[in-house]
Design a protein around this motif. Structure first.
Motif, short mmCIF file in Angstrom:
data_model
loop_
_atom_site.label_atom_id
_atom_site.label_comp_id
_atom_site.label_asym_id
_atom_site.label_seq_id
_atom_site.Cartn_x
_atom_site.Cartn_y
_atom_site.Cartn_z
N GLU A 119 -52.32 36.98 52.61
CA GLU A 119 -53.41 37.27 53.53
C GLU A 119 -54.75 37.09 52.83
O GLU A 119 -54.91 37.39 51.64
CB GLU A 119 -53.28 38.69 54.07
CG GLU A 119 -52.07 38.94 54.95
CD GLU A 119 -52.20 38.25 56.31
OE1 GLU A 119 -53.30 37.74 56.63
OE2 GLU A 119 -51.18 38.24 57.05
N TRP B 249 -45.39 38.03 52.89
CA TRP B 249 -46.56 37.40 53.51
C TRP B 249 -47.84 38.20 53.34
O TRP B 249 -48.95 37.62 53.33
CB TRP B 249 -46.28 37.17 55.00
CG TRP B 249 -47.36 36.32 55.60
CD1 TRP B 249 -48.35 36.71 56.44
CD2 TRP B 249 -47.56 34.93 55.37
NE1 TRP B 249 -49.17 35.66 56.77
CE2 TRP B 249 -48.70 34.53 56.10
CE3 TRP B 249 -46.88 33.98 54.61
CZ2 TRP B 249 -49.17 33.23 56.10
CZ3 TRP B 249 -47.36 32.68 54.62
CH2 TRP B 249 -48.49 32.33 55.36
N CYS B 250 -47.77 39.50 53.16
CA CYS B 250 -49.00 40.27 53.00
C CYS B 250 -49.79 39.83 51.76
O CYS B 250 -51.01 40.01 51.70
CB CYS B 250 -48.69 41.77 52.94
SG CYS B 250 -47.55 42.24 51.63
N GLN C 80 -45.01 45.59 52.59
CA GLN C 80 -44.29 44.80 53.58
C GLN C 80 -44.61 45.37 54.96
O GLN C 80 -44.74 46.58 55.14
CB GLN C 80 -42.77 44.86 53.32
CG GLN C 80 -41.94 44.03 54.27
CD GLN C 80 -40.45 44.08 53.92
OE1 GLN C 80 -40.09 44.42 52.79
NE2 GLN C 80 -39.61 43.73 54.86
N ALA D 89 -49.28 46.55 55.53
CA ALA D 89 -49.29 46.28 54.08
C ALA D 89 -50.60 45.67 53.62
O ALA D 89 -51.12 46.02 52.55
CB ALA D 89 -48.12 45.37 53.72
N THR D 90 -51.18 44.78 54.40
CA THR D 90 -52.40 44.09 53.97
C THR D 90 -53.53 45.09 53.73
O THR D 90 -54.16 45.09 52.66
CB THR D 90 -52.83 43.05 55.02
OG1 THR D 90 -51.78 42.10 55.18
CG2 THR D 90 -54.10 42.34 54.60
N GLN E 36 -46.82 45.27 58.88
CA GLN E 36 -48.13 45.09 59.46
C GLN E 36 -49.22 45.83 58.70
O GLN E 36 -50.35 45.35 58.58
CB GLN E 36 -48.10 45.57 60.93
CG GLN E 36 -47.19 44.76 61.84
CD GLN E 36 -47.68 43.34 62.03
OE1 GLN E 36 -48.90 43.10 62.01
NE2 GLN E 36 -46.77 42.40 62.23
#
Length: 458
Positions: free
Chosen positions: A222, A218-219, A181, A185-186, A183
């Motif tokens: 991506e 949301w990650c 979770q 995380a991706t 910024q």
């Protein structure tokens, strides 16, 4: 009865319950799932934990119901006047005939931009074939090593280890920790996947986290994470959020699990099932071996009962040989006696039918027959001679010659016809007269009646 009603074709009227039920089925089959955006109004939260509210815009509104199992997943409670987006099933509350939406997901309306980004990436990756079924790798039936890409402090790893400890605690698990979770995380998820590939120990990889809002998850939507999962040579299982949550990772992974716990359930064998199958197999094996041993023992017993002492068999064979020798000698003796008797009989018959004896017997018979024949011929000749003499005497007594001997003559015409009537002759006819000794030839001169009225002149 209304004037246009017919007693024979009057249709059956629906009850209100039947009408509402059919309307509900029609709505639910026509709108399997719908996204609706509007202003939240009239929120009611009774003690049951369910939420009831209306969603409206400037010209219309629709009633909504969100049951406790779904609204408990929200991170915060919406308030009156919020602009929200809901996902749910269009239905009908039959008791009141109210048209409503059964809400399964609710989020602030400002998330529409994220949804558009989600849809755009999904369409692009789908067009590239990253979601194709033929590229998905099969999962091992019994994994030897399980890798997990998730947060070390989240509920997901706890749920996965709990399920694996219950189902099959012998399988080793390696955690490839990362933030799930925010910024960073991706990049962290992509790095964790690459570490699992380099480690080259796990034969299946769970990638996921527990539930959360769309922003929290949301990650996993991506593109970098999606392409890392697609390029992973290890079979992957996506286990992000709750059952209603859907991410791009779910479409790219080789298998989608609704929750992390479900992912652990899907990839791990149940040791209780194995133990049960092992017990069943052991029982069947013991039963089969017992049955086979019994059959073999029965066969051994049968062979043992048939097995006999060779000395006894030799004695029996010798006794049978002696018996056959005695029977053979007896048969030969009987045959010799029979042939001897037959030979004596044939010799006796031969003596009886000796040629010299037969010739002597036949000679005697020929002599006897000859004597009998001569005697019979003599008697027959004498009898026939007597008969001939008697016939001759009779013949002489009636013979014309005897008459001629007494001085008579037999007159015959020229054609040798005996003349009995002088009228048959004419003067000049030639006649002959048969006498006792010789014949006279004469010519008729005239015919005269005699003593019987006829007279003959020569």
């Amino acid at each position: 009865m209304y004037p246009d009603d017919s007693p024979t074709v009057r249709p059956r009227a629906l009850t209100v319950s039947e009408l509402n039920r059919q309307a509900r089925h029609l709505l639910e089959s026509s709108f399997m799932q719908a996204w609706v955006e509007g202003e939240l109004s009239g929120l009611s939260r009774p003690s049951s934990g369910h939420w009831y509210f209306s969603l409206k815009d400037q010209r219309a509104q629709v009633r909504c119901a969100m049951f406790r199992g779904f609204n408990q997943r929200l991170r915060q409670t919406p308030k009156e006047g919020d602009q929200v987006r809901i996902r749910g099933k269009v239905s009908l509350y039959e008791a009141r005939g109210d048209y409503q939406i059964i809400v399964e997901h609710l989020e602030p309306a400002g998330l529409g931009a994220l949804q558009q980004a989600f849809d755009a990436l999904k369409a692009r990756l789908y067009a590239e074939g990253l979601f194709a079924a033929e590229r998905k790798k099969p999962l091992p039936v019994t994994p030897r090593h399980i890798g997990v890409v998730t947060s070390p402090t989240g509920a997901a790893i706890h749920d996965i280890l709990t399920v694996l400890g219950r189902r099959c605690p012998g399988i080793p698990v390696t955690l490839y920790s990362t933030a799930v979770q925010g910024q960073a995380a991706t990049a962290g998820i992509v790095d964790a996947i690459n570490r699992a590939i380099r480690h080259n120990q796990a034969d299946v990889l769970i990638i996921g986290r527990g539930g959360g809002s769309l922003e929290d998850l949301w990650c996993f939507n991506e593109e970098a994470v999606a392409r890392a999962i697609a390029a992973c040579p290890i079979p992957t299982v996506s286990a992000v959020g709750h059952e209603v949550d859907v991410t791009i990772a779910d479409f790219v992974a080789d298998l989608r699990a609704p929750t992390p716990s479900a992912a652990a359930e899907k990839i791990s064998p149940d040791q209780s099932t194995w133990i049960s199958r092992l017990d069943e197999t052991r029982h069947r094996l013991v039963h089969a071996m017992t049955r086979q041993l019994r059959q073999q023992q029965t066969g051994v017993n049968q062979l043992t009962s048939r097995l006999r002492d060779p000395r006894r068999q030799l004695q029996e064979k010798a006794q049978r040989l002696d018996d056959m020798e005695l029977r053979f000698r007896q048969a030969i003796s009987q045959r010799l006696d029979s042939e001897r008797t037959r030979s004596d009989h044939l010799q006796q018959r031969l003596l009886t039918h000796r040629p010299d004896r037969r010739i002597a017997e036949h000679s005697q018979r020929v002599e006897s027959v000859r004597e009998r024949l001569q005697s019979s011929l003599g008697r027959q000749l004498e009898t026939r001679s007597q008969r001939l003499e008697s016939a001759a005497r009779t013949l002489n007594a009636v013979s014309p010659l005897a008459t001629l001997g007494r001085g008579y003559a037999i007159i015959a015409s020229d054609n040798q016809t005996v003349v009995r009537d002088p009228a048959t002759l004419a003067p000049g006819d030639r006649i002959s007269a048969r006498l006792a000794r010789g014949t006279l030839k004469a010519t008729v001169d005239s015919v005269h009646p005699g003593a019987d009225g006829t007279e003959v002149d020569n």
